[in-house]
Write a protein that holds these residues in place. Structure first.
Motif, PDB file in Angstrom:
ATOM      1  N   UNK A   1       0.837  -1.200   0.000  1.00 42.69           N
ATOM      2  CA  UNK A   1       0.000   0.000   0.000  1.00 42.69           C
ATOM      3  C   UNK A   1       0.873   1.251   0.000  1.00 42.69           C
ATOM      4  N   UNK A   2       0.505   2.209  -0.856  1.00 47.81           N
ATOM      5  CA  UNK A   2       1.263   3.447  -0.966  1.00 47.81           C
ATOM      6  C   UNK A   2       2.377   3.400  -1.982  1.00 47.81           C
ATOM      7  N   UNK A   3       2.652   2.213  -2.529  1.00 50.91           N
ATOM      8  CA  UNK A   3       3.685   2.066  -3.546  1.00 50.91           C
ATOM      9  C   UNK A   3       3.053   2.092  -4.938  1.00 50.91           C
ATOM     10  N   UNK A   4       3.911   1.954  -5.960  1.00 50.03           N
ATOM     11  CA  UNK A   4       3.455   1.932  -7.349  1.00 50.03           C
ATOM     12  C   UNK A   4       3.329   0.492  -7.836  1.00 50.03           C
ATOM     13  N   UNK A   5       2.202   0.165  -8.438  1.00 57.98           N
ATOM     14  CA  UNK A   5       1.993  -1.162  -9.022  1.00 57.98           C
ATOM     15  C   UNK A   5       2.186  -1.090 -10.526  1.00 57.98           C
ATOM     16  N   UNK A   6       2.593  -2.212 -11.120  1.00 61.12           N
ATOM     17  CA  UNK A   6       2.796  -2.285 -12.567  1.00 61.12           C
ATOM     18  C   UNK A   6       1.945  -3.417 -13.130  1.00 61.12           C
ATOM     19  N   UNK A   7       1.070  -3.066 -14.080  1.00 63.30           N
ATOM     20  CA  UNK A   7       0.315  -4.064 -14.843  1.00 63.30           C
ATOM     21  C   UNK A   7       0.969  -4.126 -16.219  1.00 63.30           C
ATOM     22  N   UNK A   8       1.585  -5.252 -16.535  1.00 60.49           N
ATOM     23  CA  UNK A   8       2.304  -5.386 -17.807  1.00 60.49           C
ATOM     24  C   UNK A   8       1.352  -5.872 -18.889  1.00 60.49           C
ATOM     25  N   UNK A   9       1.452  -5.242 -20.057  1.00 59.38           N
ATOM     26  CA  UNK A   9       0.663  -5.663 -21.213  1.00 59.38           C
ATOM     27  C   UNK A   9       1.632  -6.116 -22.302  1.00 59.38           C
ATOM     28  N   UNK A  10       1.618  -7.400 -22.620  1.00 59.12           N
ATOM     29  CA  UNK A  10       2.500  -7.941 -23.649  1.00 59.12           C
ATOM     30  C   UNK A  10       1.802  -7.776 -25.001  1.00 59.12           C
ATOM     31  N   UNK A  11       2.002  -6.599 -25.588  1.00 63.89           N
ATOM     32  CA  UNK A  11       1.311  -6.267 -26.826  1.00 63.89           C
ATOM     33  C   UNK A  11       1.688  -7.232 -27.943  1.00 63.89           C
ATOM     34  N   UNK A  12       0.726  -7.611 -28.786  1.00 64.09           N
ATOM     35  CA  UNK A  12       1.060  -8.493 -29.913  1.00 64.09           C
ATOM     36  C   UNK A  12       1.838  -7.733 -30.980  1.00 64.09           C
ATOM     37  N   UNK A  13       2.413  -8.471 -31.915  1.00 64.45           N
ATOM     38  CA  UNK A  13       3.136  -7.842 -33.015  1.00 64.45           C
ATOM     39  C   UNK A  13       2.172  -7.004 -33.835  1.00 64.45           C
ATOM     40  N   UNK A  14       2.616  -5.798 -34.195  1.00 66.39           N
ATOM     41  CA  UNK A  14       1.760  -4.877 -34.928  1.00 66.39           C
ATOM     42  C   UNK A  14       2.625  -3.965 -35.771  1.00 66.39           C
ATOM     43  N   UNK A  15       2.094  -3.599 -36.937  1.00 66.32           N
ATOM     44  CA  UNK A  15       2.795  -2.668 -37.816  1.00 66.32           C
ATOM     45  C   UNK A  15       1.776  -1.678 -38.361  1.00 66.32           C
ATOM     46  N   UNK A  16       1.859  -0.384 -37.956  1.00 64.75           N
ATOM     47  CA  UNK A  16       2.835   0.186 -37.023  1.00 64.75           C
ATOM     48  C   UNK A  16       2.579  -0.299 -35.599  1.00 64.75           C
TER      49      UNK A  16
END
Length: 758
Positions: A142-157
């Motif tokens: 509590x009081x810290x920063x959380x990280x939610x990671x999103x492993x984006x798929x390959x995309x162009x652009x």
């Protein structure tokens, strides 16, 4: 013709028309020796299937004839079947399809010669599906920063990220939610209200497709009284590549109670006074990157709890620069029979590939044409060699070119003088190529690399009894086994136990060599002062595998060896080439047409076997296995697996661990038997299957003795009583084991109890 023109213009001031025609005729005659110029180059673009693409090309003089090429082949005007429309300097693709993607160039032609523009790549936009994943439970204090990671798929652009937060889609940072360029969501000052499910989606701005991740992450916010600082993102050292002029954000998220303070350093020096950097919470921002921003960045978190300096993560930042090309002279006049030398200075990172053209046609080496990266020599010049020569450079982030006009004359004509290349810079003496004793090594090293005479092993006596001082432990190599540089590698390390009770390190010896099939080059050896923890290995071959061994020396001699293997980056492959043979030799100077061939991109297969893994000690009974992947066979690598085999024992290879994510190129293998020799190998897996195994590692001997008799000569005592005296003190009572012979027990006593203060 003038008379006819005047007759047609009867009654419309023919005198003015006559003057205009005379001036135009004089101008055309004056332009016969003029070299055309492409003042506005066509620009690479990404478009969806069926979309319209417009490529522009502006040339000087404006009346010059302009044609277009697709993948090196001339387009014969507008092509209705292909769907390409040409009007002056503009090319229009009415509906983009698989036949009209590729590299386009405009070509300007005049009597003096022709000039080609830099290539503009037209590619199809696409967005792949998310990979199958499982739900993750993310815990944060509590009081810290959380990280939610999103492993984006390959995309162009590159796809843009969206987040589902409390049943609402979030497209931009808001309140305490920060969407980072990496695609991660940082939740600042997390509280119980932030608990719940989070899901990410990917949006392609060209096709306007949206694809949603098949799994969600659950965030839990916990309450703790005290916890040492730790870095929760990233979990491993990172290599970041950014193009010069772009902005850069290095993420560093720390957690702990109380919330930790994050500090940054670059190449060992604090960035606090560096006026180019800004801070966003614990993240480091550089608005406009330049060459001097390349280096090693260290993020360190501390909150006063636990061991200081334990929470550290490293970023290796490489700033790529598009090519810059300059020529010594813009025009050259050479008498027939003499030789002409056209020089070309090329800058850029990674080092660009260079292609020479004459009148927009690629050149290949011959008896009369001698091509190199910096110069083109034409032997025995004749009238057929006249024209416009281009030095065209290209790397991963851009293209550039410069133009030289070569004119010839009969012998005896007064010539414009021209300068030769500058003399080559002297190179330092080569380091010794064979290992030897520390004294022999030091005597063979250049003076600048030798430690001071007062600290050379021959003149140092270790303190204390003879043999009481042990050699230094193996250094910890921090460099990533992946590098995009084609001819150099940045080796970074640190001592394993800095400031420990061991004898101080006097210097390091670093050896590196290239691995070629079943053999290797001789070692190149470097001596490094103890205070230095970085070495740039230069003059490397592109696309080649190298191995590095290094050890620290103290007064007791050579310490344990640390090892790493790495592969240099390949040079870009320009598609405008004269022949397949030339392409092969450009990619690999040691290969010929009979030993190599162009890859068949239409064939999909399991991945290639990774390179031979490197083994380094993790603890007395565990090792780190590190490897470098190779080709993925057309589908992304999904995981790796590591196998081992005991030497001098009959048996097959045994699975050590599997399901290693593709982002990890190193894994710890535990539970090894002391005194036993092992070999390790690695396989890569994609959706089509698994690769062949890598070449086995070199044998690794686990330190210590095998055999159960020696493993535990004395059984441990039994703890008979424990009591918590207060919040920081416990009381222990114990008694010896009955399995121990009485005359073998030393320094074990029963009662009174002992108190430990925590």
């Amino acid at each position: 013709m003038l008379h006819g023109t005047m007759t047609r213009q009867k009654g419309k001031r023919p005198a003015i028309t006559l003057v205009w025609l005379i001036l135009a005729t004089v101008g055309c005659l004056a332009d016969l020796n003029e070299v055309p110029r492409v003042t506005v180059q066509p620009v690479s673009t990404v478009q969806k299937l069926g979309g319209t693409v417009i490529l522009g090309c502006v040339v000087e003089p404006p009346w010059v004839n302009v044609t277009w090429r697709l993948n090196g082949k001339e387009l014969n005007g507008s092509d209705d079947a292909l769907g390409v429309l040409l009007t002056r300097g503009t090319l229009v693709i009415t509906a983009l399809n698989n036949h009209t993607v590729g590299r386009y160039q405009c070509v300007a032609r005049m009597p003096a010669g022709a000039v080609a523009s830099v290539p503009a790549t037209v590619t199809l936009a696409n967005l792949q599906d998310f990979k199958l994943d499982v739900q993750h439970v993310i815990e944060v204090d509590e009081g810290n920063t959380a990280v939610i990671a999103c492993h984006l798929p390959e995309s162009h652009p590159k796809a843009q990220v969206r987040y589902s937060v409390k049943q609402e889609w979030l497209e931009a940072s808001r309140d305490n939610y920060l969407i980072m360029p990496s695609g991660n969501l940082q939740i600042v000052n997390a509280s119980q209200e932030d608990e719940g499910m989070y899901k990410c989606a990917a949006y392609n701005p060209v096709t306007q497709e949206v694809k949603t991740s098949g799994s969600s992450d659950r965030l839990r916010v916990r309450r703790s009284t005290a916890e040492a600082a730790r870095i929760i993102y990233p979990l491993e050292a990172q290599t970041v590549i950014v193009t010069k002029g772009q902005s850069l954000i290095l993420e560093c998220v720390a957690s702990g109670i109380p919330p930790p303070r994050v500090t940054w350093a670059k190449d060992g020096s604090s960035v606090a006074g560096y006026n180019k950097t800004r801070f966003l919470l614990g993240n480091l921002l550089i608005d406009t990157t330049s060459e001097e921003d390349s280096g090693t960045y260290r993020c360190m978190a501390s909150n006063g709890v636990g061991e200081p300096g334990a929470a550290v993560i490293l970023y290796n930042v490489q700033v790529f620069e598009p090519p810059e090309v300059t020529v010594e002279l813009s025009q050259l006049v050479i008498p027939w029979g003499q030789s002409a030398k056209l020089t070309c200075e090329v800058r850029g990172n990674p080092p660009p590939s260079v292609l020479w053209l004459r009148n927009a046609v690629p050149l290949t080496s011959s008896q009369r044409l001698r091509l190199s990266r910096k110069a083109l020599r034409v032997v025995s010049v004749g009238p057929e060699d006249e024209g416009v020569y281009q030095c065209m450079a290209e790397n991963e982030v851009g293209s550039a070119h410069a133009v030289v006009q070569l004119r010839t004359s009969r012998p005896g004509t007064t010539l414009r003088p021209w300068k030769d290349d500058k003399p080559a810079t002297a190179t330092p003496a080569a380091l010794p190529s064979r290992p030897g004793s520390p004294d022999q090594m030091l005597r063979g090293l250049p003076a600048l690399l030798r430690p001071p005479t007062s600290v050379q092993p021959a003149s140092l006596q270790c303190p204390g009894e003879k043999g009481s001082v042990v050699p230094a432990e193996a250094p910890i190599i921090l460099s990533s086994p992946r590098t995009s540089k084609t001819d150099s590698y940045e080796l970074v390390w640190r001592p394993r136990h800095e400031g420990s009770s061991r004898a101080p390190i006097l210097y390091y010896v670093v050896k590196h060599r290239k691995q070629v099939t079943n053999s290797s080059d001789d070692w190149t050896i470097s001596g490094i002062p103890a205070s230095q923890h970085r070495l740039t290995l230069t003059r490397l071959d592109p696309g080649s595998l190298y191995e590095v061994e290094m050890a620290a020396y103290n007064c007791a001699g050579e310490g344990q060896t640390a090892m790493v293997t790495f592969r240099t980056g390949r040079r870009p492959k320009p598609e405008i080439i004269a022949s397949k043979e030339q392409q092969i030799q450009r990619d690999d100077p040691g290969a010929g047409p009979q030993s190599s061939s162009q890859p068949d991109h239409g064939r999909l297969s399991p991945p290639e076997a990774p390179d031979r893994p490197t083994i380094s000690m993790a603890s007395e009974t565990s090792v780190y296995v590190t490897w470098i992947p190779r080709g993925n066979g057309g589908f992304p690598i999904q995981s790796f697996r590591v196998e081992y085999k005991k030497l001098k024992k009959v048996g097959d290879w045994i699975l050590a661990t599997n399901a290693i994510p593709p982002s990890r190129l190193s894994v710890e293998i535990t539970g090894l038997e002391k005194g036993t020799s092992y070999k390790f190998r690695v396989r890569a897996l994609n959706m089509l299957g698994e690769s062949e195994p890598s070449a086995p590692s070199r044998p690794y001997v686990v330190s210590g003795y095998g055999g159960r008799v020696y493993e535990r000569p004395v059984a441990g005592p039994y703890i008979t009583f424990t009591d918590a005296v207060n919040e920081t003190t416990i009381m222990l009572k114990w008694m010896p084991s009955s399995e121990n012979p009485r005359d073998c027990i030393r320094n074990v006593r029963q009662g009174p109890p002992v108190q430990f203060t925590l």
